[in-house]
Motif scaffolding. Structure first.
Motif, PDB file in Angstrom:
ATOM      1  N   ALA A   1      54.728  48.683  74.296  1.00 42.33           N
ATOM      2  CA  ALA A   1      55.938  47.863  74.224  1.00 42.33           C
ATOM      3  C   ALA A   1      56.387  47.870  72.765  1.00 42.33           C
ATOM      4  O   ALA A   1      56.472  48.925  72.127  1.00 42.33           O
ATOM      5  N   SER A   2      56.635  46.719  72.206  1.00 44.55           N
ATOM      6  CA  SER A   2      57.068  46.606  70.805  1.00 44.55           C
ATOM      7  C   SER A   2      57.138  45.127  70.468  1.00 44.55           C
ATOM      8  O   SER A   2      57.243  44.279  71.355  1.00 44.55           O
ATOM      9  N   GLU A   3      57.139  44.864  69.179  1.00 47.99           N
ATOM     10  CA  GLU A   3      57.440  43.502  68.727  1.00 47.99           C
ATOM     11  C   GLU A   3      58.786  43.055  69.315  1.00 47.99           C
ATOM     12  O   GLU A   3      58.969  41.894  69.680  1.00 47.99           O
ATOM     13  N   SER A   4      59.710  44.021  69.458  1.00 46.08           N
ATOM     14  CA  SER A   4      61.027  43.667  69.997  1.00 46.08           C
ATOM     15  C   SER A   4      61.015  43.543  71.517  1.00 46.08           C
ATOM     16  O   SER A   4      62.051  43.319  72.128  1.00 46.08           O
ATOM     17  N   GLY A   5      59.837  43.647  72.129  1.00 46.34           N
ATOM     18  CA  GLY A   5      59.666  43.284  73.531  1.00 46.34           C
ATOM     19  C   GLY A   5      59.265  41.832  73.676  1.00 46.34           C
ATOM     20  O   GLY A   5      59.173  41.306  74.786  1.00 46.34           O
ATOM     21  N   LEU A   6      59.009  41.197  72.539  1.00 48.40           N
ATOM     22  CA  LEU A   6      58.566  39.791  72.550  1.00 48.40           C
ATOM     23  C   LEU A   6      59.630  38.868  71.976  1.00 48.40           C
ATOM     24  O   LEU A   6      59.675  37.684  72.305  1.00 48.40           O
ATOM     25  N   VAL A   7      60.449  39.394  71.082  1.00 49.50           N
ATOM     26  CA  VAL A   7      61.536  38.604  70.484  1.00 49.50           C
ATOM     27  C   VAL A   7      62.826  39.424  70.559  1.00 49.50           C
ATOM     28  O   VAL A   7      62.783  40.646  70.652  1.00 49.50           O
ATOM     29  N   GLY A   8      63.953  38.753  70.513  1.00 49.36           N
ATOM     30  CA  GLY A   8      65.223  39.464  70.513  1.00 49.36           C
ATOM     31  C   GLY A   8      65.497  40.088  69.148  1.00 49.36           C
ATOM     32  O   GLY A   8      64.922  39.663  68.140  1.00 49.36           O
ATOM     33  N   MET A   9      66.318  41.125  69.133  1.00 49.37           N
ATOM     34  CA  MET A   9      66.701  41.751  67.863  1.00 49.37           C
ATOM     35  C   MET A   9      68.183  42.072  67.891  1.00 49.37           C
ATOM     36  O   MET A   9      68.609  42.986  68.618  1.00 49.37           O
ATOM     37  N   GLY A  10      68.958  41.292  67.134  1.00 45.03           N
ATOM     38  CA  GLY A  10      70.383  41.565  67.040  1.00 45.03           C
ATOM     39  C   GLY A  10      70.609  42.973  66.534  1.00 45.03           C
ATOM     40  O   GLY A  10      69.974  43.394  65.569  1.00 45.03           O
ATOM     41  N   GLY A  11      71.495  43.716  67.189  1.00 42.78           N
ATOM     42  CA  GLY A  11      71.773  45.083  66.770  1.00 42.78           C
ATOM     43  C   GLY A  11      70.881  46.108  67.439  1.00 42.78           C
ATOM     44  O   GLY A  11      71.080  47.304  67.255  1.00 42.78           O
ATOM     45  N   LEU A  12      69.905  45.635  68.185  1.00 43.60           N
ATOM     46  CA  LEU A  12      69.006  46.567  68.883  1.00 43.60           C
ATOM     47  C   LEU A  12      68.788  46.091  70.314  1.00 43.60           C
ATOM     48  O   LEU A  12      67.676  46.134  70.833  1.00 43.60           O
TER      49      LEU A  12
ATOM     50  N   GLY B   1      50.627  42.778  62.185  1.00 43.84           N
ATOM     51  CA  GLY B   1      50.436  42.174  60.867  1.00 43.84           C
ATOM     52  C   GLY B   1      50.845  40.706  60.804  1.00 43.84           C
ATOM     53  O   GLY B   1      51.138  40.194  59.723  1.00 43.84           O
ATOM     54  N   GLY B   2      50.890  40.059  61.963  1.00 42.77           N
ATOM     55  CA  GLY B   2      51.188  38.618  61.988  1.00 42.77           C
ATOM     56  C   GLY B   2      52.620  38.262  62.356  1.00 42.77           C
ATOM     57  O   GLY B   2      52.950  37.081  62.446  1.00 42.77           O
ATOM     58  N   GLN B   3      53.460  39.269  62.620  1.00 47.39           N
ATOM     59  CA  GLN B   3      54.876  38.973  62.913  1.00 47.39           C
ATOM     60  C   GLN B   3      55.063  38.017  64.082  1.00 47.39           C
ATOM     61  O   GLN B   3      55.903  37.121  64.026  1.00 47.39           O
ATOM     62  N   ALA B   4      54.285  38.217  65.145  1.00 45.76           N
ATOM     63  CA  ALA B   4      54.499  37.392  66.347  1.00 45.76           C
ATOM     64  C   ALA B   4      54.091  35.947  66.117  1.00 45.76           C
ATOM     65  O   ALA B   4      54.493  35.054  66.863  1.00 45.76           O
TER      66      ALA B   4
ATOM     67  N   MET C   1      62.217  43.423  61.841  1.00 44.78           N
ATOM     68  CA  MET C   1      61.673  44.775  61.776  1.00 44.78           C
ATOM     69  C   MET C   1      60.928  45.008  60.468  1.00 44.78           C
ATOM     70  O   MET C   1      60.117  45.914  60.374  1.00 44.78           O
ATOM     71  N   THR C   2      61.278  44.258  59.455  1.00 44.30           N
ATOM     72  CA  THR C   2      60.710  44.572  58.148  1.00 44.30           C
ATOM     73  C   THR C   2      59.889  43.432  57.541  1.00 44.30           C
ATOM     74  O   THR C   2      59.074  43.679  56.668  1.00 44.30           O
ATOM     75  N   ASP C   3      60.116  42.184  57.991  1.00 47.54           N
ATOM     76  CA  ASP C   3      59.372  41.065  57.428  1.00 47.54           C
ATOM     77  C   ASP C   3      58.009  40.950  58.087  1.00 47.54           C
ATOM     78  O   ASP C   3      57.894  40.469  59.209  1.00 47.54           O
ATOM     79  N   VAL C   4      57.003  41.384  57.390  1.00 47.90           N
ATOM     80  CA  VAL C   4      55.664  41.370  57.970  1.00 47.90           C
ATOM     81  C   VAL C   4      54.786  40.455  57.130  1.00 47.90           C
ATOM     82  O   VAL C   4      54.639  40.685  55.920  1.00 47.90           O
ATOM     83  N   PRO C   5      54.164  39.433  57.736  1.00 53.06           N
ATOM     84  CA  PRO C   5      53.305  38.546  56.954  1.00 53.06           C
ATOM     85  C   PRO C   5      52.232  39.287  56.151  1.00 53.06           C
ATOM     86  O   PRO C   5      51.894  38.875  55.043  1.00 53.06           O
ATOM     87  N   MET C   6      51.711  40.378  56.679  1.00 57.12           N
ATOM     88  CA  MET C   6      50.681  41.126  55.938  1.00 57.12           C
ATOM     89  C   MET C   6      51.274  42.018  54.851  1.00 57.12           C
ATOM     90  O   MET C   6      50.524  42.745  54.164  1.00 57.12           O
ATOM     91  N   ASP C   7      52.612  41.980  54.704  1.00 52.89           N
ATOM     92  CA  ASP C   7      53.294  42.694  53.612  1.00 52.89           C
ATOM     93  C   ASP C   7      53.094  44.206  53.601  1.00 52.89           C
ATOM     94  O   ASP C   7      53.068  44.830  52.541  1.00 52.89           O
ATOM     95  N   ARG C   8      52.922  44.778  54.777  1.00 55.14           N
ATOM     96  CA  ARG C   8      52.855  46.240  54.836  1.00 55.14           C
ATOM     97  C   ARG C   8      53.181  46.679  56.252  1.00 55.14           C
ATOM     98  O   ARG C   8      53.090  45.895  57.190  1.00 55.14           O
ATOM     99  N   VAL C   9      53.575  47.941  56.395  1.00 55.31           N
ATOM    100  CA  VAL C   9      53.755  48.491  57.734  1.00 55.31           C
ATOM    101  C   VAL C   9      52.418  49.041  58.206  1.00 55.31           C
ATOM    102  O   VAL C   9      51.495  49.244  57.410  1.00 55.31           O
ATOM    103  N   ALA C  10      52.330  49.269  59.525  1.00 57.93           N
ATOM    104  CA  ALA C  10      51.046  49.703  60.099  1.00 57.93           C
ATOM    105  C   ALA C  10      50.892  51.213  60.036  1.00 57.93           C
ATOM    106  O   ALA C  10      51.868  51.957  59.998  1.00 57.93           O
ATOM    107  N   GLU C  11      49.656  51.652  60.061  1.00 59.85           N
ATOM    108  CA  GLU C  11      49.332  53.063  60.269  1.00 59.85           C
ATOM    109  C   GLU C  11      49.204  53.282  61.785  1.00 59.85           C
ATOM    110  O   GLU C  11      48.722  52.388  62.495  1.00 59.85           O
ATOM    111  N   PRO C  12      49.603  54.459  62.282  1.00 60.14           N
ATOM    112  CA  PRO C  12      49.477  54.725  63.727  1.00 60.14           C
ATOM    113  C   PRO C  12      48.046  54.516  64.245  1.00 60.14           C
ATOM    114  O   PRO C  12      47.846  54.092  65.381  1.00 60.14           O
TER     115      PRO C  12
END
Ligand code: NAD
Length: 257
Positions: free
Chosen positions: A142-153, A252-255, A214-225
């Motif tokens: 799924a995606s983080e955007s399967g749990l919250v809405g995203m304006g523009g997406l 990284g804590g977004q949810a 999409m970009t605000d991550v509490p852990m302050d980094r994007v994930a590795e695959p």
């Protein structure tokens, strides 16, 4: 991880990014892997990487939005390895950066066909084999955007909310039949999804919408695959034997925000 060695997994979208990392991790855990992708070159690179590391993998050229193509993928797993134990239904595209009234009908249909219908088509083909075998485990991306809405997406977010609902519902249908069905909800992950998806010229950060999630991550980094692969393989393993119908944020804590 427990219960993976000697088993067989299919991974869609395994020619790149999260799917490639997942296919490689299943192989590291001793599973045979069917590497499925519409991109033959990427898929074959994944197979080569698995074989170079001593694993066993087979490429199959598929389009997840085509039911017959997906049935062929499952046939290849059964014919090559004698069955199917795990599936990571992961192939997806990211299109439709636009306000809802500006979304083009063709683009809407393409996105829903690949991201949502594709997951249904895969499960439909996989479940009959797993049921006949008496068990299995499925993880949908799924995606983080399967749990919250995203304006523009909105179309992408709708497709991923659909994946979450499909996951819960199918988990309930199969809970007493030995098949577990879960999802991961990745946060922003270092892959080539934008380059690999059609018509994604727009940078989401340039749009007049709130795409900050999409970009605000509490852990302050994007994930590795590989961090998505770890969660996927865990959900398929015996260590997750009492988990079904769950969507696991790997974000990284977004949810939690
Ligand atoms: P990616 O582009 O690196 O990998 C996606 C793969 O899917 C590619 O190899 C592509 O060829 C394949 N694919 C596309 N359409 C297909 C089709 N019709 N049939 C078969 N294969 C097809 O992207 P990724 O980031 O690894 O994406 C994997 C999944 O993760 C997607 O479902 C995506 O929506 C989801 N996701 C990604 C992120 C992120 O930040 N990268 C975040 C949340 C969710």
């Amino acid at each position: 991880m427990n219960g993976l060695a000697g088993k067989t997994a299919v991974v869609t979208g395994a020619g790149s990014g999260i799917g490639r990392a997942s296919a490689e991790r299943f192989a590291e855990e001793g599973a045979n892997v069917v590497v499925a992708d519409i991109d033959e070159e990427g898929g074959r690179e994944t197979v080569d990487a698995i074989e170079d590391a001593g694993g066993d993998a087979t490429f199959v050229d598929i389009d997840v939005s085509d039911v017959e193509s997906v049935e062929h993928m499952v046939d290849v797993a059964v014919d090559t390895y004698g069955g199917l134990d795990f599936a990571h239904n992961n192939a997806g595209i990211l299109t439709g950066f636009a306000g809802v009234t500006d979304i083009d009908e063709d683009q809407w249909e393409q996105l829903i066909d690949i991201n949502l219908k594709g997951v249904w088509a895969c499960m439909k083909a996989e479940l009959s084999v797993m049921e006949e075998q008496g068990g299995g485990a499925i993880v949908n991306t799924a995606s983080e955007s399967g749990l919250v809405g995203m304006g523009g997406l909105s179309s992408y977010s709708a497709s991923k909310h659909g994946v979450v609902g499909l996951t819960k519902s199918v988990a309930l249908e199969y809970a007493s039949r030995g098949i577990r069905v879960n999802a991961i909800a990745p946060g922003p992950t270092k892959t080539n999804i934008q380059a690999n998806s059609p018509d994604t010229d727009a940078d989401p950060r340039s749009l007049p919408f709130d795409t900050s999630a999409m970009t605000d991550v509490p852990m302050d980094r994007v994930a590795e695959p590989e961090e998505m692969a770890g969660a996927t393989v865990f959900l398929c393993s015996d260590d997750a034997s009492y988990i079904t119908g769950h969507t696991l944020p790997v974000d990284g804590g977004q949810a939690a925000d």
